[in-house]
Design a protein around this motif. Structure first.
Motif, PDB file in Angstrom:
ATOM      1  N   SER A 196       0.812  -1.154   0.040  1.00  0.00           N
ATOM      2  CA  SER A 196      -0.078  -0.030   0.034  1.00  0.00           C
ATOM      3  C   SER A 196       0.935   1.310   0.152  1.00  0.00           C
ATOM      4  CB  SER A 196      -0.968  -0.166   1.290  1.00  0.00           C
ATOM      5  OG  SER A 196      -1.379   1.267   1.170  1.00  0.00           O
ATOM      6  N   VAL A 197       1.984   1.312   0.913  1.00  0.00           N
ATOM      7  CA  VAL A 197       2.655   2.679   0.912  1.00  0.00           C
ATOM      8  C   VAL A 197       3.717   2.705  -0.034  1.00  0.00           C
ATOM      9  CG1 VAL A 197       4.517   3.564   2.300  1.00  0.00           C
ATOM     10  CG2 VAL A 197       2.594   2.439   3.452  1.00  0.00           C
ATOM     11  N   VAL A 198       4.341   1.844  -0.621  1.00  0.00           N
ATOM     12  CA  VAL A 198       5.479   1.738  -1.758  1.00  0.00           C
ATOM     13  C   VAL A 198       4.778   1.525  -2.971  1.00  0.00           C
ATOM     14  CG1 VAL A 198       7.620   0.790  -2.581  1.00  0.00           C
ATOM     15  CG2 VAL A 198       7.158   0.979  -0.038  1.00  0.00           C
ATOM     16  N   THR A 199       4.148   0.612  -3.362  1.00  0.00           N
ATOM     17  CA  THR A 199       3.847   0.310  -4.779  1.00  0.00           C
ATOM     18  C   THR A 199       2.619   1.168  -5.426  1.00  0.00           C
ATOM     19  OG1 THR A 199       2.453  -1.539  -4.221  1.00  0.00           O
ATOM     20  CG2 THR A 199       4.642  -2.120  -4.649  1.00  0.00           C
ATOM     21  N   LYS A 200       1.978   1.694  -4.299  1.00  0.00           N
ATOM     22  CA  LYS A 200       0.824   2.507  -4.532  1.00  0.00           C
ATOM     23  C   LYS A 200       0.852   3.783  -4.367  1.00  0.00           C
ATOM     24  CE  LYS A 200      -2.686  -1.239  -3.892  1.00  0.00           C
ATOM     25  NZ  LYS A 200      -4.009  -1.671  -3.057  1.00  0.00           N
ATOM     26  N   ASN A 201       2.162   4.231  -3.812  1.00  0.00           N
ATOM     27  CA  ASN A 201       2.385   5.581  -3.660  1.00  0.00           C
ATOM     28  C   ASN A 201       1.547   6.457  -2.478  1.00  0.00           C
ATOM     29  OD1 ASN A 201       4.589   5.506  -5.502  1.00  0.00           O
ATOM     30  ND2 ASN A 201       3.034   6.008  -7.297  1.00  0.00           N
ATOM     31  N   GLY A 224       5.375   6.360   0.111  1.00  0.00           N
ATOM     32  CA  GLY A 224       6.348   6.281  -0.311  1.00  0.00           C
ATOM     33  C   GLY A 224       7.420   5.491   0.908  1.00  0.00           C
ATOM     34  N   PRO A 225       8.460   5.328   0.437  1.00  0.00           N
ATOM     35  CA  PRO A 225       9.465   4.665   1.424  1.00  0.00           C
ATOM     36  C   PRO A 225       9.696   5.316   2.774  1.00  0.00           C
ATOM     37  CG  PRO A 225      10.454   4.637  -0.903  1.00  0.00           C
ATOM     38  CD  PRO A 225       9.206   5.382  -0.988  1.00  0.00           C
ATOM     39  N   LEU A 226       9.752   6.579   2.424  1.00  0.00           N
ATOM     40  CA  LEU A 226       9.542   7.483   3.883  1.00  0.00           C
ATOM     41  C   LEU A 226       8.773   7.083   4.779  1.00  0.00           C
ATOM     42  CD1 LEU A 226      11.523   9.638   5.147  1.00  0.00           C
ATOM     43  CD2 LEU A 226      10.336  11.317   4.314  1.00  0.00           C
ATOM     44  N   GLN A 227       7.571   7.082   4.249  1.00  0.00           N
ATOM     45  CA  GLN A 227       6.586   6.724   5.369  1.00  0.00           C
ATOM     46  C   GLN A 227       6.588   5.319   5.787  1.00  0.00           C
ATOM     47  OE1 GLN A 227       2.475   7.556   4.076  1.00  0.00           O
ATOM     48  NE2 GLN A 227       1.616   6.129   5.591  1.00  0.00           N
ATOM     49  N   LEU A 228       7.076   4.731   5.171  1.00  0.00           N
ATOM     50  CA  LEU A 228       7.093   3.175   5.558  1.00  0.00           C
ATOM     51  C   LEU A 228       8.310   3.051   6.492  1.00  0.00           C
ATOM     52  CD1 LEU A 228       6.566   0.110   5.492  1.00  0.00           C
ATOM     53  CD2 LEU A 228       8.386  -0.085   3.550  1.00  0.00           C
ATOM     54  N   LEU A 229       9.369   3.766   6.244  1.00  0.00           N
ATOM     55  CA  LEU A 229      10.344   3.875   7.459  1.00  0.00           C
ATOM     56  C   LEU A 229      10.051   4.609   8.759  1.00  0.00           C
ATOM     57  CD1 LEU A 229      13.503   3.841   8.006  1.00  0.00           C
ATOM     58  CD2 LEU A 229      14.273   6.119   7.076  1.00  0.00           C
ATOM     59  N   LEU A 230       9.398   5.773   8.533  1.00  0.00           N
ATOM     60  CA  LEU A 230       8.971   6.289   9.694  1.00  0.00           C
ATOM     61  C   LEU A 230       7.822   5.255  10.685  1.00  0.00           C
ATOM     62  CD1 LEU A 230       8.004   9.913   8.510  1.00  0.00           C
ATOM     63  CD2 LEU A 230       9.904   9.117   9.864  1.00  0.00           C
ATOM     64  N   GLU A 231       7.272   4.467   9.962  1.00  0.00           N
ATOM     65  CA  GLU A 231       6.334   3.662  10.569  1.00  0.00           C
ATOM     66  C   GLU A 231       6.930   2.554  11.233  1.00  0.00           C
ATOM     67  OE1 GLU A 231       3.527   1.941   7.575  1.00  0.00           O
ATOM     68  OE2 GLU A 231       2.540   3.795   7.295  1.00  0.00           O
ATOM     69  N   ILE A 232       8.139   2.000  10.440  1.00  0.00           N
ATOM     70  CA  ILE A 232       8.961   1.073  11.262  1.00  0.00           C
ATOM     71  C   ILE A 232       9.863   1.546  12.526  1.00  0.00           C
ATOM     72  CG2 ILE A 232      11.144  -0.431  10.988  1.00  0.00           C
ATOM     73  CD1 ILE A 232      10.332  -0.702   7.997  1.00  0.00           C
ATOM     74  N   ALA A 269      -5.709   2.215  17.263  1.00  0.00           N
ATOM     75  CA  ALA A 269      -6.826   2.735  16.591  1.00  0.00           C
ATOM     76  C   ALA A 269      -6.336   4.481  16.733  1.00  0.00           C
ATOM     77  CB  ALA A 269      -7.894   3.053  17.783  1.00  0.00           C
ATOM     78  N   VAL A 270      -5.343   4.882  17.086  1.00  0.00           N
ATOM     79  CA  VAL A 270      -4.867   6.050  16.795  1.00  0.00           C
ATOM     80  C   VAL A 270      -4.027   6.453  15.563  1.00  0.00           C
ATOM     81  CG1 VAL A 270      -3.302   7.838  17.791  1.00  0.00           C
ATOM     82  CG2 VAL A 270      -4.712   6.726  19.423  1.00  0.00           C
ATOM     83  N   VAL A 271      -3.110   5.195  15.525  1.00  0.00           N
ATOM     84  CA  VAL A 271      -2.009   5.262  14.378  1.00  0.00           C
ATOM     85  C   VAL A 271      -3.070   5.051  12.968  1.00  0.00           C
ATOM     86  CG1 VAL A 271      -0.078   4.652  15.629  1.00  0.00           C
ATOM     87  CG2 VAL A 271      -1.596   2.952  14.364  1.00  0.00           C
ATOM     88  N   SER A 272      -3.982   4.350  13.284  1.00  0.00           N
ATOM     89  CA  SER A 272      -4.732   4.005  11.833  1.00  0.00           C
ATOM     90  C   SER A 272      -5.332   5.268  11.071  1.00  0.00           C
ATOM     91  CB  SER A 272      -5.972   3.026  12.100  1.00  0.00           C
ATOM     92  OG  SER A 272      -7.032   3.787  13.253  1.00  0.00           O
ATOM     93  N   ASN A 273      -5.435   6.313  11.950  1.00  0.00           N
ATOM     94  CA  ASN A 273      -5.897   7.633  11.471  1.00  0.00           C
ATOM     95  C   ASN A 273      -4.728   8.320  10.629  1.00  0.00           C
ATOM     96  OD1 ASN A 273      -8.635   7.442  12.708  1.00  0.00           O
ATOM     97  ND2 ASN A 273      -7.803   8.045  14.761  1.00  0.00           N
ATOM     98  N   PHE A 274      -3.594   7.795  10.563  1.00  0.00           N
ATOM     99  CA  PHE A 274      -2.773   8.348   9.989  1.00  0.00           C
ATOM    100  C   PHE A 274      -2.480   7.792   8.809  1.00  0.00           C
ATOM    101  CE2 PHE A 274      -2.139   9.984  14.368  1.00  0.00           C
ATOM    102  CZ  PHE A 274      -1.841  11.465  14.206  1.00  0.00           C
ATOM    103  N   GLY A 275      -3.017   6.901   8.206  1.00  0.00           N
ATOM    104  CA  GLY A 275      -3.165   6.121   7.021  1.00  0.00           C
ATOM    105  C   GLY A 275      -2.367   4.789   7.100  1.00  0.00           C
ATOM    106  N   VAL A 276      -2.155   4.196   8.196  1.00  0.00           N
ATOM    107  CA  VAL A 276      -1.744   2.870   8.338  1.00  0.00           C
ATOM    108  C   VAL A 276      -2.786   1.706   8.027  1.00  0.00           C
ATOM    109  CG1 VAL A 276      -0.422   1.145   9.922  1.00  0.00           C
ATOM    110  CG2 VAL A 276      -0.109   3.731  10.013  1.00  0.00           C
ATOM    111  N   GLN A 277      -2.530   0.801   7.314  1.00  0.00           N
ATOM    112  CA  GLN A 277      -3.442  -0.018   7.163  1.00  0.00           C
ATOM    113  C   GLN A 277      -3.972  -0.828   8.352  1.00  0.00           C
ATOM    114  OE1 GLN A 277      -4.802  -1.323   4.019  1.00  0.00           O
ATOM    115  NE2 GLN A 277      -3.966   0.540   3.546  1.00  0.00           N
TER     116      GLN A 277
END
Length: 447
Positions: free
Chosen positions: A208-213, A216-224, A390-398
């Protein structure tokens, strides 16, 4: 890091510990295999609708607790949850039923009787939940998924018996892991189910984050990074302790105790900030399954509202009730597992005392007051981590990946992992090796 790997290598030098680990891995493998054995009379190729039911919300949590068996219409579809529910009932009844209170005070023999009562109650719960699960299959699966007439008594009876047997077998596996393995059997069964679903959730988030833009990778890095920070917070909460100083009196020639006014021979009582571990989360989650299940039996508008509210694990009502239950169960389980009055009596008999506090009743009251004070922030922090997905889901996390940001999944993963490492650690220390949590060279045996 090198010291850690050296300590890990020492695990295989202890024959008893190595055998216990191998037994544990073998029994967990059996449990995972059983999660993919479909109930007789059901076509395993037509379970897509049941799988879709567990893609999010309460269905996903149920599937996680059963290790994916729920969505596979497996013989382990009920998982270990009936046993956990039975344990909750027995412990709650232990407050009000004199017979159970008596058993709690009888030591090992009383514990065995309580375990037997819990097992029988588990069977009764499975016999109630089994027909409910079959009814859910009737409503969810297409008619062609049933190789036998779904309305026949033979199919219903045999399926309920198999589901009950699967839960009993899973309970037996957990007890064997506790007895013959490295301990925490029931918790480990839940843990492997959670870990089994984690790669799929991360792949979906990555896609969802990388292939569907979607960031991008920066958001995935922040999530990790955020996920790792939550893990560190969980570890700090679980490991945090409040040390109470204890001083031991000197024994005189007459056999009596006298206080050491010089302050020597001082030790500490470590009181954990979260003495109840992950059990409040497991207990609260088991309770949260009940309202939606009971409301689903009715077709009224009120029941439909309750069902929708308690099936949405990201909803406000669900998380408020969930957090309150966690706080209540944290205090309840801490009161059971930390007997402050018994600690005070043991200190008095051994000549120990807390400076400035009279031995006996006052020491028990003091320890109880300290436990109440440190349990409150621990319970609040535990509740906050539980509702954090429930909080992080509001920031676009699957949603499926968001459920690993705290919540039941991550707290159980971290808590059970720490408990397991501590079990292994104790074996290493007893055999005069450095543990997994301590660096240094191997200890020499003391003659």
């Amino acid at each position: 890091m090198k010291k850690f790997f050296e300590a890990f290598a020492n695990v295989w030098k202890i024959e008893e510990l190595k055998n216990r680990i191998l037994v544990t891995l073998g029994l967990l493998l059996v449990y995972r295999f059983g999660a993919h054995v479909t109930l007789p009379g059901i076509d395993a190729t037509q379970l897509n609708s049941l799988t879709n039911q567990t893609q999010g919300g309460i269905g996903w949590l149920i599937d996680v607790f059963t290790g994916g068996a729920f969505s596979q219409a497996s013989v382990f579809a009920l998982g270990i949850m009936p046993y956990i529910s039975a344990s909750i009932v027995v412990q709650l009844m232990g407050i009000a039923v004199p017979y159970l209170q008596k058993l709690q005070k009888e030591g090992e023999s009383g514990r065995k009787k309580l375990n037997q009562i819990t097992r029988w109650l588990t069977i009764l719960i499975t016999l109630v939940q089994g027909p409910g699960y079959i009814y859910n299959l009737y409503r969810t699966l297409p008619p062609g998924a049933f190789l036998l007439p779904s309305s026949s008594f033979a199919f219903l009876f045999s399926s309920v018996v198999i589901l009950a047997t699967g839960t009993i077998f899973a309970m037996w596996l957990g007890e064997k892991i506790t007895d013959k393995g490295i301990g925490n059997g029931i918790s480990l069964l839940i843990l492997v189910g959670i870990i089994a679903r984690m790669p799929q959730a991360f792949i979906q988030e990555f896609t969802s984050v990388v292939t569907k833009n979607n960031g991008g990778p920066l958001q995935l890095l922040l999530e990790i990074v955020a996920w790792l920070l939550v893990i560190i917070a969980c570890i700090m909460m679980i490991m945090a302790v409040r040390k109470i100083p204890v001083q031991y009196a000197r024994r005189t020639t007459s056999g009596d105790f006298e206080q050491d006014m010089m302050g020597g021979n001082r030790q500490w009582i470590p009181l954990k900030l979260n003495a109840s571990g992950v059990m409040p989360i497991i207990f609260a989650q088991a309770i949260m399954f009940i309202p939606a299940a009971l409301a689903g039996l009715s077709k009224s508008d009120t029941a439909a509202t309750i069902t929708s509210q308690f099936q949405n694990v990201f909803g406000l009502a669900y998380n408020v009730v969930f957090a309150l239950l966690i706080i209540i169960f944290t205090y309840f389980y801490t009161a059971i597992t930390v007997p402050t009055n018994k600690m005070a009596d043991d200190l008095k008999r051994s000549g120990g005392f807390i400076p400035g506090v009279r031995p006996g009743v006052e020491t028990g009251d003091y320890l109880d007051r300290i436990m109440s004070l440190i349990t409150l922030p621990g319970a609040l922090f535990l509740a906050f981590l539980a509702v954090f997905p429930a909080v992080v889901s509001n920031f676009g996390v699957q949603q499926q990946w968001a459920l690993f940001y705290g919540g039941t999944s991550l707290l159980i993963m971290v808590g059970v992992a720490i408990d397991t490492i501590q079990q292994i650690n104790s074996y290493l220390l007893n055999r005069h090796y450095d543990g997994l949590m301590k660096s240094g060279k191997n200890r020499k045996a003391v003659a």
